[in-house]
Design a protein around this motif. Structure first.
Motif, PDB file in Angstrom:
ATOM      1  N   ASN A 233      -4.884   1.384  -8.458  1.00 43.26           N
ATOM      2  CA  ASN A 233      -3.731   0.525  -7.627  1.00 43.26           C
ATOM      3  C   ASN A 233      -3.830   0.787  -6.038  1.00 43.26           C
ATOM      4  O   ASN A 233      -3.743  -0.149  -5.327  1.00 43.26           O
ATOM      5  N   ILE A 234      -3.991   1.919  -5.822  1.00 41.27           N
ATOM      6  CA  ILE A 234      -3.842   2.381  -4.254  1.00 41.27           C
ATOM      7  C   ILE A 234      -5.245   1.851  -3.604  1.00 41.27           C
ATOM      8  O   ILE A 234      -5.315   1.229  -2.569  1.00 41.27           O
TER       9      ILE A 234
ATOM     10  N   ILE B 166      -2.629   8.433 -14.049  1.00 34.09           N
ATOM     11  CA  ILE B 166      -2.854   8.784 -12.802  1.00 34.09           C
ATOM     12  C   ILE B 166      -4.112   7.999 -11.996  1.00 34.09           C
ATOM     13  O   ILE B 166      -4.114   7.545 -10.975  1.00 34.09           O
ATOM     14  N   GLY B 167      -5.097   7.980 -13.016  1.00 31.45           N
ATOM     15  CA  GLY B 167      -6.445   7.173 -12.698  1.00 31.45           C
ATOM     16  C   GLY B 167      -6.099   5.744 -12.361  1.00 31.45           C
ATOM     17  O   GLY B 167      -6.465   5.053 -11.605  1.00 31.45           O
TER      18      GLY B 167
ATOM     19  N   THR C  10      -6.962  -4.880  -0.252  1.00 34.85           N
ATOM     20  CA  THR C  10      -6.337  -5.946   0.232  1.00 34.85           C
ATOM     21  C   THR C  10      -5.856  -5.872   1.721  1.00 34.85           C
ATOM     22  O   THR C  10      -5.828  -6.865   2.374  1.00 34.85           O
ATOM     23  N   CYS C  11      -5.428  -4.914   2.040  1.00 31.06           N
ATOM     24  CA  CYS C  11      -5.162  -4.348   3.447  1.00 31.06           C
ATOM     25  C   CYS C  11      -6.338  -4.871   4.237  1.00 31.06           C
ATOM     26  O   CYS C  11      -6.226  -5.492   5.306  1.00 31.06           O
ATOM     27  N   ILE C  12      -7.315  -4.263   4.013  1.00 30.76           N
ATOM     28  CA  ILE C  12      -8.704  -4.230   4.792  1.00 30.76           C
ATOM     29  C   ILE C  12      -9.387  -5.705   4.845  1.00 30.76           C
ATOM     30  O   ILE C  12      -9.755  -6.331   5.936  1.00 30.76           O
ATOM     31  N   VAL C  13      -8.813  -6.623   3.661  1.00 30.79           N
ATOM     32  CA  VAL C  13      -9.386  -7.949   3.886  1.00 30.79           C
ATOM     33  C   VAL C  13      -8.388  -8.918   4.478  1.00 30.79           C
ATOM     34  O   VAL C  13      -8.884  -9.571   5.518  1.00 30.79           O
ATOM     35  N   TRP C  14      -7.164  -8.769   4.199  1.00 32.74           N
ATOM     36  CA  TRP C  14      -6.281  -9.765   4.460  1.00 32.74           C
ATOM     37  C   TRP C  14      -5.547  -9.826   5.968  1.00 32.74           C
ATOM     38  O   TRP C  14      -5.030 -10.431   6.540  1.00 32.74           O
ATOM     39  N   ILE C  15      -5.247  -8.212   6.231  1.00 29.05           N
ATOM     40  CA  ILE C  15      -4.645  -8.208   7.697  1.00 29.05           C
ATOM     41  C   ILE C  15      -5.508  -8.622   8.550  1.00 29.05           C
ATOM     42  O   ILE C  15      -4.923  -9.086   9.652  1.00 29.05           O
TER      43      ILE C  15
ATOM     44  N   PHE D 235       0.980  -1.339   0.056  1.00 30.53           N
ATOM     45  CA  PHE D 235      -0.083  -0.134   0.035  1.00 30.53           C
ATOM     46  C   PHE D 235       0.960   1.286  -0.042  1.00 30.53           C
ATOM     47  O   PHE D 235       0.646   1.977  -0.750  1.00 30.53           O
ATOM     48  N   ALA D 236       1.992   1.307   0.837  1.00 32.62           N
ATOM     49  CA  ALA D 236       2.814   2.382   0.986  1.00 32.62           C
ATOM     50  C   ALA D 236       3.574   2.656  -0.460  1.00 32.62           C
ATOM     51  O   ALA D 236       3.516   3.779  -0.783  1.00 32.62           O
ATOM     52  N   PHE D 237       3.915   1.527  -1.066  1.00 30.54           N
ATOM     53  CA  PHE D 237       4.481   1.991  -2.318  1.00 30.54           C
ATOM     54  C   PHE D 237       3.778   2.353  -3.204  1.00 30.54           C
ATOM     55  O   PHE D 237       4.268   3.109  -4.340  1.00 30.54           O
ATOM     56  N   ASN D 238       2.494   1.787  -3.594  1.00 30.81           N
ATOM     57  CA  ASN D 238       1.657   2.178  -4.385  1.00 30.81           C
ATOM     58  C   ASN D 238       1.175   4.035  -4.042  1.00 30.81           C
ATOM     59  O   ASN D 238       1.223   4.710  -5.134  1.00 30.81           O
TER      60      ASN D 238
END
Length: 185
Positions: free
Chosen positions: A158-159, A152-153, A165-170, A130-133
């Motif tokens: 991607n963000i 940019i869109g 992904t973070c919300i689901v898998w963490i 997430f931070a890389f995106n």
């Protein structure tokens, strides 16, 4: 008298050792039969591994077919002379994609060893993704030629994908009984 007390005490110890009492547990572990059923690789972990394999393959392909020729053919110096931000973007991409190649290998090694650190490392992987995106969005947006609405869109999407992904898998890796039962070393 001492012999009688000693014999009595050893009899009590033996009786206590033979009693079939439940083992003290912290309360976080599932019952033993459920623990045995959930031990081992399976369930939703297949999706995580497929994602890591796809990330590894896609990143290795991108490094070899896109970034490596930029370095080998001397395009990096041409891009730097044209716009210094290109150099920053290429280096950012190189570091990011090297991470995407090496980190899944490390997590795979930990997974085969059933190490407890897998949970933490996967969570770190998703947060760093997430931070890389987010970082890539700002670095790429600093180059006027790349700052088209379509590009940019795409980076914005991607963000959002990495955030989902973070919300689901963490939470899955924090709360999953299977993960807690599988990665125990």
């Amino acid at each position: 008298m001492e012999k009688k007390i000693g014999a009595y005490m050893s009899q009590i110890d033996n009786e206590l050792a033979m009693k079939d009492e439940p083992v003290m547990r912290s309360g976080n572990e599932p019952p033993l039969d459920e623990h045995q059923k959930l031990y081992g690789f399976g369930g939703w972990l297949y999706f995580v591994v497929i994602g890591l394999l796809l990330t590894f393959g896609n990143s290795l392909y991108y490094l070899l077919t896109t970034l490596l020729p930029i370095y080998k053919d001397g395009l990096i110096s041409d891009l730097q002379s044209e716009n210094g931000n290109y150099l920053v973007l290429i280096i950012y991409e190189t570091v990011t994609y090297l991470f995407y190649v090496l980190f899944p290998l490390y997590v795979g090694y930990l997974g085969f060893k059933k190490m407890k650190r897998v949970r933490t490392m996967i969570i770190c992987f998703y947060l760093l993704n997430f931070a890389f995106n987010v970082g890539y969005y700002f670095v790429a947006n600093s180059i006027e030629e790349l700052a088209s609405p379509d590009f940019i869109g795409e980076q914005g999407r991607n963000i959002v994908k990495s955030l989902i992904t973070c919300i689901v898998w963490i939470p899955y890796f924090i709360n999953s009984k299977r993960v807690k039962c599988t990665y125990v070393n």
